[in-house]
Design a protein around this motif. Structure first.
Motif, PDB file in Angstrom:
ATOM      1  N   THR A  98       0.855  -1.196   0.000  1.00  0.00           N
ATOM      2  CA  THR A  98       0.000   0.000   0.000  1.00  0.00           C
ATOM      3  C   THR A  98       0.885   1.239   0.000  1.00  0.00           C
ATOM      4  OG1 THR A  98      -1.632  -1.199   1.313  1.00  0.00           O
ATOM      5  CG2 THR A  98      -1.825   1.209   1.261  1.00  0.00           C
ATOM      6  N   ILE A  99       0.618   2.151  -0.927  1.00  0.00           N
ATOM      7  CA  ILE A  99       1.314   3.450  -0.922  1.00  0.00           C
ATOM      8  C   ILE A  99       0.270   4.519  -0.607  1.00  0.00           C
ATOM      9  CG2 ILE A  99       2.786   5.046  -2.199  1.00  0.00           C
ATOM     10  CD1 ILE A  99       3.395   2.824  -4.196  1.00  0.00           C
ATOM     11  N   ILE A 100       0.551   5.299   0.426  1.00  0.00           N
ATOM     12  CA  ILE A 100      -0.396   6.349   0.817  1.00  0.00           C
ATOM     13  C   ILE A 100       0.204   7.716   0.512  1.00  0.00           C
ATOM     14  CG2 ILE A 100      -1.719   7.339   2.738  1.00  0.00           C
ATOM     15  CD1 ILE A 100      -1.515   4.615   4.135  1.00  0.00           C
ATOM     16  N   GLY A 101      -0.497   8.498  -0.289  1.00  0.00           N
ATOM     17  CA  GLY A 101       0.019   9.821  -0.676  1.00  0.00           C
ATOM     18  C   GLY A 101      -1.065  10.873  -0.628  1.00  0.00           C
ATOM     19  N   LEU A 102      -0.635  12.078  -0.919  1.00  0.00           N
ATOM     20  CA  LEU A 102      -1.535  13.235  -0.873  1.00  0.00           C
ATOM     21  C   LEU A 102      -1.095  14.200  -1.972  1.00  0.00           C
ATOM     22  CD1 LEU A 102      -3.763  14.442   1.106  1.00  0.00           C
ATOM     23  CD2 LEU A 102      -1.894  15.696   2.177  1.00  0.00           C
ATOM     24  N   ALA A 103      -2.067  14.770  -2.673  1.00  0.00           N
ATOM     25  CA  ALA A 103      -1.789  15.810  -3.668  1.00  0.00           C
ATOM     26  C   ALA A 103      -0.728  15.353  -4.677  1.00  0.00           C
ATOM     27  CB  ALA A 103      -1.406  17.116  -2.977  1.00  0.00           C
ATOM     28  N   LEU A 104       0.340  16.129  -4.875  1.00  0.00           N
ATOM     29  CA  LEU A 104       1.359  15.767  -5.859  1.00  0.00           C
ATOM     30  C   LEU A 104       1.970  14.404  -5.549  1.00  0.00           C
ATOM     31  CD1 LEU A 104       3.097  16.624  -8.339  1.00  0.00           C
ATOM     32  CD2 LEU A 104       4.721  17.605  -6.701  1.00  0.00           C
ATOM     33  N   MET A 105       2.136  14.113  -4.284  1.00  0.00           N
ATOM     34  CA  MET A 105       2.750  12.831  -3.912  1.00  0.00           C
ATOM     35  C   MET A 105       1.824  11.654  -4.240  1.00  0.00           C
ATOM     36  SD  MET A 105       5.797  13.491  -2.933  1.00  0.00           S
ATOM     37  CE  MET A 105       5.787  14.800  -4.130  1.00  0.00           C
ATOM     38  N   ALA A 106       0.528  11.895  -4.231  1.00  0.00           N
ATOM     39  CA  ALA A 106      -0.405  10.833  -4.638  1.00  0.00           C
ATOM     40  C   ALA A 106      -0.247  10.566  -6.129  1.00  0.00           C
ATOM     41  CB  ALA A 106      -1.834  11.250  -4.313  1.00  0.00           C
ATOM     42  N   GLN A 107      -0.113  11.635  -6.913  1.00  0.00           N
ATOM     43  CA  GLN A 107       0.051  11.464  -8.359  1.00  0.00           C
ATOM     44  C   GLN A 107       1.396  10.807  -8.680  1.00  0.00           C
ATOM     45  OE1 GLN A 107      -2.194  11.632 -10.566  1.00  0.00           O
ATOM     46  NE2 GLN A 107      -3.792  12.609  -9.346  1.00  0.00           N
ATOM     47  N   ILE A 132      -4.842  -4.742   5.540  1.00  0.00           N
ATOM     48  CA  ILE A 132      -5.232  -6.135   5.789  1.00  0.00           C
ATOM     49  C   ILE A 132      -4.910  -6.973   4.550  1.00  0.00           C
ATOM     50  CG2 ILE A 132      -7.274  -7.635   6.058  1.00  0.00           C
ATOM     51  CD1 ILE A 132      -8.392  -5.317   7.910  1.00  0.00           C
ATOM     52  N   GLU A 133      -5.051  -6.358   3.387  1.00  0.00           N
ATOM     53  CA  GLU A 133      -4.802  -7.055   2.128  1.00  0.00           C
ATOM     54  C   GLU A 133      -3.306  -7.168   1.815  1.00  0.00           C
ATOM     55  OE1 GLU A 133      -6.658  -4.915  -1.043  1.00  0.00           O
ATOM     56  OE2 GLU A 133      -6.538  -6.560  -2.481  1.00  0.00           O
ATOM     57  N   THR A 134      -2.554  -6.087   2.046  1.00  0.00           N
ATOM     58  CA  THR A 134      -1.158  -6.056   1.593  1.00  0.00           C
ATOM     59  C   THR A 134      -0.141  -6.331   2.704  1.00  0.00           C
ATOM     60  OG1 THR A 134      -0.853  -3.691   2.030  1.00  0.00           O
ATOM     61  CG2 THR A 134      -1.739  -4.298  -0.139  1.00  0.00           C
ATOM     62  N   GLY A 135      -0.395  -5.858   3.889  1.00  0.00           N
ATOM     63  CA  GLY A 135       0.535  -6.045   5.002  1.00  0.00           C
ATOM     64  C   GLY A 135       1.782  -5.172   4.950  1.00  0.00           C
ATOM     65  N   LEU A 136       1.930  -4.447   3.856  1.00  0.00           N
ATOM     66  CA  LEU A 136       3.104  -3.572   3.721  1.00  0.00           C
ATOM     67  C   LEU A 136       2.635  -2.163   3.355  1.00  0.00           C
ATOM     68  CD1 LEU A 136       5.573  -5.769   1.624  1.00  0.00           C
ATOM     69  CD2 LEU A 136       5.810  -5.171   4.048  1.00  0.00           C
ATOM     70  N   VAL A 137       3.278  -1.151   3.919  1.00  0.00           N
ATOM     71  CA  VAL A 137       2.796   0.199   3.627  1.00  0.00           C
ATOM     72  C   VAL A 137       3.940   1.211   3.653  1.00  0.00           C
ATOM     73  CG1 VAL A 137       2.127   0.530   6.048  1.00  0.00           C
ATOM     74  CG2 VAL A 137       1.111   1.974   4.315  1.00  0.00           C
ATOM     75  N   ILE A 138       3.894   2.112   2.684  1.00  0.00           N
ATOM     76  CA  ILE A 138       4.758   3.293   2.779  1.00  0.00           C
ATOM     77  C   ILE A 138       3.889   4.548   2.607  1.00  0.00           C
ATOM     78  CG2 ILE A 138       6.705   2.016   1.786  1.00  0.00           C
ATOM     79  CD1 ILE A 138       6.629   3.858  -0.586  1.00  0.00           C
ATOM     80  N   THR A 139       4.247   5.576   3.349  1.00  0.00           N
ATOM     81  CA  THR A 139       3.582   6.865   3.165  1.00  0.00           C
ATOM     82  C   THR A 139       4.535   7.772   2.398  1.00  0.00           C
ATOM     83  OG1 THR A 139       4.452   7.768   5.239  1.00  0.00           O
ATOM     84  CG2 THR A 139       2.331   6.637   5.338  1.00  0.00           C
ATOM     85  N   VAL A 140       3.992   8.605   1.538  1.00  0.00           N
ATOM     86  CA  VAL A 140       4.827   9.511   0.744  1.00  0.00           C
ATOM     87  C   VAL A 140       4.369  10.945   1.001  1.00  0.00           C
ATOM     88  CG1 VAL A 140       5.777  10.027  -1.517  1.00  0.00           C
ATOM     89  CG2 VAL A 140       4.963   7.713  -1.011  1.00  0.00           C
ATOM     90  N   GLU A 141       5.225  11.705   1.645  1.00  0.00           N
ATOM     91  CA  GLU A 141       4.899  13.070   2.051  1.00  0.00           C
ATOM     92  C   GLU A 141       5.856  14.057   1.398  1.00  0.00           C
ATOM     93  OE1 GLU A 141       4.736  13.183   6.539  1.00  0.00           O
ATOM     94  OE2 GLU A 141       5.204  11.087   6.179  1.00  0.00           O
ATOM     95  N   GLU A 142       5.334  15.241   1.093  1.00  0.00           N
ATOM     96  CA  GLU A 142       6.180  16.273   0.493  1.00  0.00           C
ATOM     97  C   GLU A 142       6.831  17.154   1.560  1.00  0.00           C
ATOM     98  OE1 GLU A 142       4.433  18.255  -2.938  1.00  0.00           O
ATOM     99  OE2 GLU A 142       5.793  19.939  -2.617  1.00  0.00           O
ATOM    100  N   ASN A 143       6.342  17.049   2.771  1.00  0.00           N
ATOM    101  CA  ASN A 143       6.844  17.902   3.855  1.00  0.00           C
ATOM    102  C   ASN A 143       8.103  17.315   4.490  1.00  0.00           C
ATOM    103  OD1 ASN A 143       4.008  16.486   4.660  1.00  0.00           O
ATOM    104  ND2 ASN A 143       5.677  15.891   6.039  1.00  0.00           N
ATOM    105  N   PRO A 144       8.833  18.148   5.244  1.00  0.00           N
ATOM    106  CA  PRO A 144       9.973  17.609   5.997  1.00  0.00           C
ATOM    107  C   PRO A 144       9.512  16.545   6.983  1.00  0.00           C
ATOM    108  CG  PRO A 144       9.973  20.009   6.043  1.00  0.00           C
ATOM    109  CD  PRO A 144       8.673  19.597   5.439  1.00  0.00           C
ATOM    110  N   ILE A 196      12.513  16.866  -2.837  1.00  0.00           N
ATOM    111  CA  ILE A 196      11.129  16.372  -2.840  1.00  0.00           C
ATOM    112  C   ILE A 196      11.106  14.932  -3.354  1.00  0.00           C
ATOM    113  CG2 ILE A 196       8.843  16.742  -3.851  1.00  0.00           C
ATOM    114  CD1 ILE A 196       9.579  19.719  -4.100  1.00  0.00           C
ATOM    115  N   PRO A 197      10.359  14.050  -2.698  1.00  0.00           N
ATOM    116  CA  PRO A 197      10.321  12.654  -3.160  1.00  0.00           C
ATOM    117  C   PRO A 197       9.907  12.550  -4.643  1.00  0.00           C
ATOM    118  CG  PRO A 197       9.325  12.823  -0.988  1.00  0.00           C
ATOM    119  CD  PRO A 197       9.597  14.231  -1.451  1.00  0.00           C
ATOM    120  N   SER A 198      10.728  11.840  -5.400  1.00  0.00           N
ATOM    121  CA  SER A 198      10.485  11.686  -6.841  1.00  0.00           C
ATOM    122  C   SER A 198       9.838  10.330  -7.102  1.00  0.00           C
ATOM    123  CB  SER A 198      11.827  11.752  -7.580  1.00  0.00           C
ATOM    124  OG  SER A 198      12.638  10.663  -7.147  1.00  0.00           O
ATOM    125  N   VAL A 199       9.377  10.153  -8.339  1.00  0.00           N
ATOM    126  CA  VAL A 199       8.817   8.860  -8.741  1.00  0.00           C
ATOM    127  C   VAL A 199       9.870   7.771  -8.540  1.00  0.00           C
ATOM    128  CG1 VAL A 199       7.924   7.543 -10.704  1.00  0.00           C
ATOM    129  CG2 VAL A 199       7.188   9.921 -10.359  1.00  0.00           C
TER     130      VAL A 199
END
Lengths: 327, 334
Positions: free
Chosen positions: A205-214, A252-264, A310-313
């Motif tokens: 699971t990758i969780i993002g917001l705004a530009l980081m979601a894209q 529950i489905e993946t068991g693995l997760v990363i969050t991607v944030e643009e902030n410090p 900033i986190p890149s693709v």
């Protein structure tokens, strides 16, 4: 079928809200005659006139104070703060007044107000015009926090934000203004607190917001094509209220997760998500939550410096691969 | 006396002003007593000595008008007609309080009476008061917004932003600076570039320079009426500087020792708005029995309100979790 940029969807969303409800007015710096410094409010003055589209002086406290006071009487102002970085000069009005007045007054006062602001990096504007500041508002009880990642979400979330009886900070991402979307219908409404799945997958699971979601979506497409990894990308869309159930279902489905944030890194929203996941999904986790953020630095300006902050693709792809391989 | 020649106010209004000021004085005194009895916790900023300003506006304003005040706002709230038990109950943290104990002394709010809140961050409420005034203009209605603040406020940015915005949009608002000569613990003259902290700034915003004796209830009432009428008639904002003096320290914790004894004595003995107004009423041949009758009535009202407050239950602990959001709750995730 219309092709609409994120930028155009902002002015359309405001116009639609103003057409529907005479209580809605719009106030900000350079928003009327100039159409906004990002040209996101072009045409509003012509359609609605000076009484409803107000060009204000460079007085962020006075702008938000006036919007708050008007909202207290039942009007539904949309106020623009040109860059989210400028929220710092009117933070008292937001954090002490707008956020707390309903509670302190024991519910006597509602503040149905939208503060929209251009947020985020990618434009090489340096450290005072590029920050991603959703965190600032997320930590204050009484504020709803919205950050759309595409044109349709701008339309749908603005509709819900204007109708919402509580104050909403609406973060528009500067680097998304030019992004386009084909839309069959522009009259959209998306409830606040409903995340969106941008890419399906059961490996991580990758969780993002705004530009980081894209960027996460783009990363997921490449991961699927080139690395045979199926990532589920959750675009949170709103931090407050937060769609925890969608996050839980995916973990529950993946068991693995990363969050991607643009902030410090420190106290970024991913830290709260990570804490919630530990609290609610601990037994489902196959490994620790990984947080991808900018390093804990102010944003530098030069191309190579900002791009590498900033986190890149590519960075998201690498982190996902490490995670899935258990490195 | 000039007033005798020009009795534009009349006995009925004068008695209203008298009753209003007495109420503000007595409630503040009782608030102080209740502090000493530990029935009121936290802090408090009393307006003892400054009653003529809130009192005069309270009499001059109409139902539906909006008022905004600072953390020194007990008097301004009462002046709009909020109940005494609503105010004292809030200070005591009881259910009968205006906000059931959720706001406290510094945040008194009573929307039904037009009391749009008491604000504890200097300057903020000037900008917010512009908003209710803007709403009246937007809706083409006739309410007037009045914003009270202290001399110290004139040195913060929000004051200047608010005055400029009010003027460029000609908002129906009256800004009232209560210059009690001290910003908290420091003489305002020591930290301000001009002699009259509000009035000397007025010209920067194309506003008239208005200075009034804030301890003369009649003068205060006339000034309030003029400014309110101007706003209601669509002629824009006013900035009033009312000279006054607080009888006690800045807050509960402050004995006010930084003020010269002679100065305090002069204001208490010679310039007390209530003492002087009583004399004036007698000079206007108002029956002393009428004056005393009002005094007894107010005393009784205050005693009754204290009893109601003391007997009012403390808030339910569940109140902590209510009214963050308009749905009444505090949930932030599903």
């Amino acid at each position: 079928m219309a092709q609409l940029t994120y930028r155009e969807s902002v002015s359309l969303a405001i116009a639609q809200a103003m057409r529907k409800d005479p209580k809605v007015f719009f106030i900000g710096e350079d928003v009327g005659a100039a159409g906004g410094v990002f040209k996101a409010t072009v045409g509003l003055l012509d359609e609605f006139g000076k009484e409803r589209v107000m060009d204000a002086p460079i007085s962020e406290q006075a702008i938000l104070g006036a919007a708050m006071g008007a909202a207290m009487t039942g009007l539904r102002p949309i106020a623009e703060i040109m860059f989210s970085d400028f929220l710092a000069v009117c933070w008292d009005i937001i954090a002490n007044q707008i956020a707390k007045t309903r509670y302190m007054s024991d519910g006597q006062i509602n503040i149905p107000l939208v503060i929209r602001t251009a947020n985020g990096g990618g434009s090489k504007f340096g450290a005072q015009h590029s920050q991603s500041l959703e965190n600032w508002s997320m930590m204050i009880p009484g504020l709803k926090v919205v950050a759309p990642s595409c044109a349709s979400d701008v339309l749908g979330l603005m509709d819900a934000s204007v109708k919402d009886p509580d104050p909403v900070i609406f973060y528009e991402h500067k680097s998304l203004y030019a992004s386009k979307e084909q839309l069959e219908n522009t009259n959209l409404s998306i409830p606040l607190g409903q995340a969106n799945i941008l890419h399906e997958g059961a490996d991580i699971t990758i969780i993002g917001l705004a530009l980081m979601a894209q960027r996460s979506k783009k990363a997921a497409q490449i991961l699927k094509e080139k690395h045979n990894i199926n990532a589920k990308v959750i675009d949170l869309r709103t931090l407050v209220p937060l769609d925890l159930q969608t996050i839980k279902r995916s973990i529950i489905e993946t068991g693995l997760v990363i969050t991607v944030e643009e902030n410090p890194r420190l106290c970024g929203w991913g830290a709260e998500i990570s804490s919630l996941i530990t609290e609610h999904c601990f037994s489902n986790l196959k490994g620790p939550v990984t947080r991808v953020t900018t390093p804990h630095v102010p944003l530098p300006s030069a191309d190579i410096l900002e791009d590498n902050t900033i986190p890149s693709v590519d960075l998201i792809i690498n982190e996902v691969i490490k995670k899935v391989k258990g490195e | 006396m000039e007033d005798k020649l020009n009795d534009d106010i009349g006995e009925a209004k004068r008695l209203q002003l008298w009753e209003m000021m007495l109420k503000l004085r007595l409630v503040e005194k009782k608030a102080y007593d209740l502090f000493l009895q530990n029935l009121i916790k936290g802090t408090s900023h009393l307006a003892l000595g400054q009653e003529a300003i809130a009192g005069a506006f309270g009499v001059a304003l109409q139902e539906g008008d909006y008022t905004f005040c600072t953390y020194r706002g007990h008097a301004h709230t009462l002046a709009r007609g909020s109940s005494i038990e609503g105010v004292l109950g809030e200070l005591m943290g009881r259910q009968c309080g205006l906000m059931k104990g959720k706001g406290g002394s510094m945040h008194l709010t009573d929307v039904e009476k037009g009391v749009m809140g008491s604000y504890a961050i200097i300057g903020a409420h000037l900008t917010i008061a512009n908003g209710t005034a803007l709403a009246s203009k937007y809706n083409k209605t006739k309410e007037v917004s009045v914003c009270f603040f202290g001399d110290g406020t004139t040195n913060i940015g929000a004051f200047h932003e608010a005055l400029n915005m009010a003027k460029i949009w000609d908002l129906p608002i009256v800004f009232v600076c209560e210059n009690n000569l001290y910003m908290e613990y420091t003489a305002i003259s020591e930290v301000t570039a001009v002699e009259h902290p509000a009035a000397d700034r007025a010209s920067a915003y194309s506003l008239d320079k208005i200075i009034v004796d804030g301890n003369d209830a009649d003068e205060m009432y006339r000034t309030a009426q003029t400014a309110i009428k101007k706003a209601r008639d669509g002629h824009g904002p006013s900035l009033i500087e009312a000279k006054t003096y607080r009888h006690s320290g800045h807050s509960r914790a402050d004995p006010g020792k930084y003020r010269p004894d002679e100065e305090v004595k002069d204001w208490m003995e010679n310039k007390d708005p209530i003492k002087n107004y009583r004399k004036k009423l007698l000079e206007f041949n108002i029956d002393e029995k009428t004056i005393t009758g009002i005094e007894s009535k107010i005393q009784q009202q205050v005693e009754d309100a204290i009893n109601i407050s003391k007997n009012s239950p403390i808030p339910d602990i569940k109140e902590i979790y209510t009214d963050v959001w308009a749905d009444g709750g505090y949930k932030w995730h599903n």
